[in-house]
Design a protein around this motif. Structure first.
Motif, PDB file in Angstrom:
ATOM      1  N   UNK A 135      40.922  44.472  40.539  1.00  0.00           N
ATOM      2  CA  UNK A 135      40.274  45.162  39.427  1.00  0.00           C
ATOM      3  C   UNK A 135      41.131  45.041  38.176  1.00  0.00           C
ATOM      4  N   UNK A 136      40.471  44.948  37.027  1.00  0.00           N
ATOM      5  CA  UNK A 136      41.140  44.808  35.740  1.00  0.00           C
ATOM      6  C   UNK A 136      41.490  46.207  35.228  1.00  0.00           C
ATOM      7  N   UNK A 137      42.738  46.607  35.429  1.00  0.00           N
ATOM      8  CA  UNK A 137      43.167  47.945  35.037  1.00  0.00           C
ATOM      9  C   UNK A 137      43.062  48.154  33.529  1.00  0.00           C
ATOM     10  N   UNK A 138      43.497  47.175  32.738  1.00  0.00           N
ATOM     11  CA  UNK A 138      43.484  47.315  31.284  1.00  0.00           C
ATOM     12  C   UNK A 138      42.066  47.522  30.756  1.00  0.00           C
ATOM     13  N   UNK A 180      49.145  49.820  45.607  1.00  0.00           N
ATOM     14  CA  UNK A 180      47.801  49.295  45.806  1.00  0.00           C
ATOM     15  C   UNK A 180      46.731  50.378  45.655  1.00  0.00           C
ATOM     16  N   UNK A 181      47.090  51.470  44.989  1.00  0.00           N
ATOM     17  CA  UNK A 181      46.131  52.546  44.726  1.00  0.00           C
ATOM     18  C   UNK A 181      45.913  52.721  43.224  1.00  0.00           C
ATOM     19  N   UNK A 205      32.562  48.988  37.580  1.00  0.00           N
ATOM     20  CA  UNK A 205      31.698  47.928  37.069  1.00  0.00           C
ATOM     21  C   UNK A 205      32.444  47.141  35.986  1.00  0.00           C
ATOM     22  N   UNK A 206      33.183  47.872  35.142  1.00  0.00           N
ATOM     23  CA  UNK A 206      34.006  47.236  34.110  1.00  0.00           C
ATOM     24  C   UNK A 206      35.194  46.529  34.753  1.00  0.00           C
ATOM     25  N   UNK A 207      35.845  47.202  35.687  1.00  0.00           N
ATOM     26  CA  UNK A 207      37.031  46.634  36.331  1.00  0.00           C
ATOM     27  C   UNK A 207      36.748  45.356  37.088  1.00  0.00           C
ATOM     28  N   UNK A 208      35.536  45.211  37.607  1.00  0.00           N
ATOM     29  CA  UNK A 208      35.150  43.990  38.336  1.00  0.00           C
ATOM     30  C   UNK A 208      34.768  42.857  37.394  1.00  0.00           C
ATOM     31  N   UNK A 209      34.755  43.130  36.086  1.00  0.00           N
ATOM     32  CA  UNK A 209      34.400  42.105  35.105  1.00  0.00           C
ATOM     33  C   UNK A 209      32.912  41.947  34.911  1.00  0.00           C
TER      34      UNK A 209
END
Length: 275
Positions: A135-138, A180-181, A205-209
């Motif tokens: 997942x995209x944390x930023x 990993x959390x 949904x955002x984190x998955x791109x």
């Protein structure tokens, strides 16, 4: 009559939510039965926030009225002796009759703990959420900025929600990573039914791109739940604390108990101050 406040911790996977049901398999049901054993009469507990099936609490606040004269320790050790292992009273305190666990609350805080690794959890099953792909944390952190402040949260409101208004003031919305959390933190003056789980679903949904960070702002503008991603699982959701006016005299250090985002023990205290 005396009004007694309890601070309660429970594993939500052992119950079918907070609110009393005819089958009796709820947190409220087992607590009322345990308090009745100490009080010697029927009681009704009023909580700060009703949690759903599978949702946990590290600091739930509830009150009840009683004419039984008991030391405060009896409402902790005595009540705990009649409770199942999945629920425990941490402290008790007598308050004035103008205190109400729900209506006196100024803010509530939740944390969602998500295990982000390819393989599903076993030991932590039911205590953390899980997503298998990176997942995209930023991107999720940027998306959180849109929901800070006062908004109509209809896009994150369950169809069954009975709140009079979808408008809420969001004090805190952030995402962090520890190992990993991931931990998703939210604090607001109140929450709608399924609101936190719907926020987490949209942020993932955002984190998955699958959407840009502005997706959250667009969902708020559209105010339509049908356009939002699905409600995420309850497993990793914790009610962490309730803030009350200082005039009620509740222990400030006992109003917040935040589970850290770690693999192992998501119920170890991280902070004792309320945002």
């Amino acid at each position: 009559m005396a009004r007694i406040v309890l601070s309660i911790e429970y594993d939500g996977s052992a119950f079918e939510g907070w609110q009393s049901q005819p089958h009796g398999r709820t947190v409220q049901d087992v607590l009322q039965a345990a308090v009745r054993e100490i009080a010697g009469h029927e009681v009704v507990l009023h909580c700060a926030g009703r949690t759903d099936t599978g949702v946990h609490a590290t600091t739930q606040i509830a009150h009840f009225d009683t004419d039984a004269a008991r030391p405060l320790s009896a409402w902790v050790r005595g009540v705990n002796a009649h409770l199942p292992h999945a629920v425990s009273v941490h402290w008790s305190q007598e308050v004035d009759e103008d205190f109400h666990a729900r209506f006196s609350a100024e803010a509530r805080r939740y944390r969602y703990v998500l295990l982000n690794q390819p393989v599903r959890p076993a030991v932590l099953a039911g205590r953390v959420g899980w997503h298998h792909a990176p997942l995209d944390l930023a991107a999720m952190q940027a998306a959180c900025a849109a929901i800070i402040g006062t908004h109509d949260f209809s896009a994150f409101r369950a169809a069954s929600c009975q709140a009079n208004t979808p408008v809420r003031l969001m004090h805190l919305a952030r995402v962090g990573r520890q190992g990993n959390c991931l931990h998703f933190d939210f604090a607001a003056n109140g929450f709608l039914h399924h609101m936190v789980r719907n926020l987490v679903g949209a942020l993932l949904h955002v984190g998955k791109g699958e959407a840009a960070p502005d997706f959250m702002r667009e969902l708020l503008r559209q105010a339509d739940r049908r356009l939002s991603p699905p409600t995420f699982a309850p497993d990793g959701l914790y009610l962490c604390g309730i803030r009350y006016p200082e005039s009620h005299g509740l222990p400030a250090r006992g109003q917040l108990f935040v589970p850290p985002a770690i693999s192992g023990n998501p119920c170890e205290p991280e902070s004792r101050s309320v945002d």
